[in-house]
Write a protein that holds these residues in place. Sequence first.
Motif, short mmCIF file in Angstrom:
data_model
loop_
_atom_site.label_atom_id
_atom_site.label_comp_id
_atom_site.label_asym_id
_atom_site.label_seq_id
_atom_site.Cartn_x
_atom_site.Cartn_y
_atom_site.Cartn_z
N SER A 1 -0.77 -3.28 -5.66
CA SER A 1 -2.42 -4.27 -4.62
C SER A 1 -1.09 -5.32 -5.31
O SER A 1 -1.03 -6.08 -6.26
N GLU B 1 0.67 -1.45 -0.07
CA GLU B 1 0.15 -0.12 0.56
C GLU B 1 1.15 1.22 -0.08
O GLU B 1 0.55 1.98 -0.37
N SER C 1 2.23 2.08 -3.03
CA SER C 1 0.62 2.34 -4.71
C SER C 1 0.36 0.99 -5.02
O SER C 1 0.80 1.36 -6.45
#
Lengths: 277, 444, 292
Positions: free
Chosen positions: B144, B139, B142
């Motif tokens: 996932s 996270e 940025s």
Amino acid sequence: MKTFEFKYVRFAVGLVLKAAMLMVFIFPFLWMISTSLQTFRETLSFPPTWIPAVPQWRNFIEAMSAGPFLTYAKNSVIVTTSIIVIQMLVMIPAAYAFAKYKFIGKNVLFGMILLAFMIPGQVTFIPVYMMMADWGLIKTLMPQIIPFMSNAFGIFLLRQYFMQIPEEIVEAARLDNASEFKIMWNIMIPMAKPALATVALFSFVSHWNDYFWPLIMTDSASIRPLTLGIAMLRETEGISNWHIIMAGNVVLVVPILIVYLFCSKQIVKAFVYSGIK
Amino acid sequence: MKKNKVTLLLVLTMIISLLAGCAGANNGSNTNSGTNSGSANTPEADEQPAKGGKTTVQFWHSLGGKNGEYMDALIKTFNETHSDIEVVGTFQGNYDETVTKLQQAVAANTAPDVSMLERAYVQMFADSEVLEDLTPFLESSSLSADDFTAGLMGHSTFNDKLVSLPLNRSTPILHVNKSMLDEKGLAVPTTWEEMNQVANALVIQENGEFKRYGFTMPYDTWYPIAMISQAGGKFFNDDNTSIGFADNGVGEKVFNQLKKLQSTGALYYPPAQDSGNITNQMFVEGKVAMMYQSTGSIGGLTEAVDFDYVTAFLPKDEVFANPTGGANVAMMSGSKNKEAAWEFIRWMETDPQGGLQFILKSGYLPFTNKMVESAEIKALWEKEPNRKVAYDQLQYAVDTNKAVAWPEVMHEFFSAIEAIMYDSKDVKSTLDTFKKEADRILAQ
Amino acid sequence: MDKQSRWAQLRPYMMIAPAMAGILAFVIYPILYLIYLSFFKYNLMNKDKSKFIGLDNFTQIFTRADFYKALSNTMIYTASVVLLTMFISLLIAVWLNKKSKINVIVQAGIFTPHIISIVSISLVWLWLMEPNLGFLNYVLKTLGLPPSQWLQSSKTALLSVIIVSVWQGIGYYVLIIVAALQSISPSIYEAAALDNASKWKVFYKITLPIISPQLFFILVIMTIGSFKVFDTVQVMTGGGPNNATNTIVYYIYGFRTTNIGYSAATGVVLMAIIGLLTFVYFRLLSKKVHYQ
């Protein structure tokens, strides 16, 4: 005349049989050398190639440039020679004591040595590693050396050997007021030289070729021996370059051959007991 | 006599000073850097604390040979582009040996910051709570889990924690000697039924001896597991309480199929030790026409063969299906340099100069969506369609041997495979025995 | 004087102290540690997850068929390797007994399997023993004998491993026996020749008794070495097929990652067996010493 011919034929037959037997034992050795000189394609042929079309000497260069092989070689030399020297220092007095002195608990203590002789490293490696880590030695060569300080096989062999040396020699020396150390150093050790050579060669071969223990005991490349450098040439998945791996193995075996040629005469002596009597 | 003693003394002194020298080199300042060989592609894996405020990240891996060199190159690039982090990569033996070493190192507090971990062992380590949850790190960067190739994420999560990311991943695939098939006018098989026909048609038998076999596979659990999934079974049942291919007859079907092929020479089942090597050799030499084998072999085979060599999906039964293999990368929760460790993992996984280069050279599967879409991978696939097939097959990837106890069950499954394939023991009773053992282990 | 005699009493202990220290640290302590682990379902990486299970590991050992299989494999392996090696090396040694250049070369040659890496050896043997295309079956077929499955059948795998082990070990023992043979004084044989004794009788009645101490020594070290066999099994068969070549040390090693408590417990059982063997040997050895 007839017996002469018979002898001649017998000799020839014996020679052929001996050559055949020799082949039975040295073919993996020849195969290793052959593979180390083959091309990648030749190593994949089946049935296996025996004689490479063009000897590929550069395989050796490729193997040796795949990692810090000088460091590996240096480590191998330091580890094996240190083991042998330490073993000698530890083993000789112990074997002498077990052979020539009477003391309380001798049998139990010697039993422990025999027990050590029988327990393989594959059973004890985890606690030993953790102990080495506790002592902060994991980043040094020590974990490859000190666990082998007591060579149970060596103590066992040497004790047998010392026991063969007649008590009278020792007694005579004692009457001459020689110290116990002198007796050991001047009389026992020179006499036991063949036995020491046997133990040294054995130690050398087994530790020089050892893969398992150094792998388990080392976490970084700078303290690793040659065997691990060679293992690293192997692919984990996919097709291994056997010609390169075998080139590495040939390099590994050369020092052993030299030591063998050096020691074999001594070893023969070690088991000729009559020389001492 | 006297001379001997002097020599002995000399040798002793020499060795002792050598010893002292080496101890000094290892404890004190960096005195041995000069003696390391000058080879360019090997990072010096010295344990010296990095100078000038550099954080050192220890990374253990299991890659030898060419792939090991590619990994060394990757680490070198990382170190050159990061002035504040020094990654030290060290080979720790094959996958199993790395696992053994990692276990004892965790126990002794000498574990690395980051380690490669064969995917089947991830659950076992995660269960011991020694792998860091990577979700917060993802996270913060940025990223996932969806950015990664879905078919390769099967072993990445444990109890909703993301504990590892794919790295050098492979999958079994069908390798075909197309020239041989063309000679007989045969098409590449896509179903078990076709496999039976094609493999049998390719057998050459002379005087009761097989001169050529139809197809082969290395001795591994991988291939039977692939076939179990293809036949609609699962290795473990859904709640991991038992195995999922015994009572529904799937196991029998798979092994009967293999035995039937083996009996006619359509299947050559190799000796257990070194079987991967032996099957590759037979394939290259034209002693066998087709082979189930890891995608990791594509590069070497392409280089070695002198016939038309193609890859194809593993033939389907009910469905197409294939397990995945190779290793993931994980962060050890005992690490004291987690930020730096994560930077290395992030860079290796996502930077175009990182994992992508390693994948291009080694032939392992691309593991992020960005990687798959990159121009480099597209160009590679254009040139070597065999590698694209491997990736495309991932849409059918399914891993049903996910359990903490898998390594222990695997031990028993190997015994069952050996009993059936080598000793021709009765399939049903062997699988029943295996099920009993597996149930006992899973119940612990 | 008193001081000196105390020193004389202490001396043997001082002399064995370094050796004993090494054995305490690297053999006895690990054994104690293993005994501790054997009472747990142990999690090496996370001690909080370990469970004390008392003697469960031991009950499991003695109810598991694969343990008995490994144990009996080890026994069969040890007995066969010791007997075969002994017999064949004695034959070869008698054959190569004469001092000549050729014999020295042959002796060096049969020693080479001992010094090259076990991986090279196993690779060659795996090929030789391949059932369909391997050289050994080719020879069998040429001789009109039925081919064997060698390493690929549980009926013949252990035998195959034994063959390789014997082949590998012979060179060393030939060396020892040749040395022993050469130490026999020629005058003994001359006396026998005068008596017109047959060759076999000379060997059986004279040679064998004279070299028996060396043979006994070989017997002891070979038994121990064979009992802890690991490398050969690992590279040749990995314990298979179907546990046919699983030996006790390999069995223990096999559980190191998945169930270390069980592995440790098996190690403890091995230790007990070895302790017993040690005791027996020690008895035999001390008898031998008195005899001399």
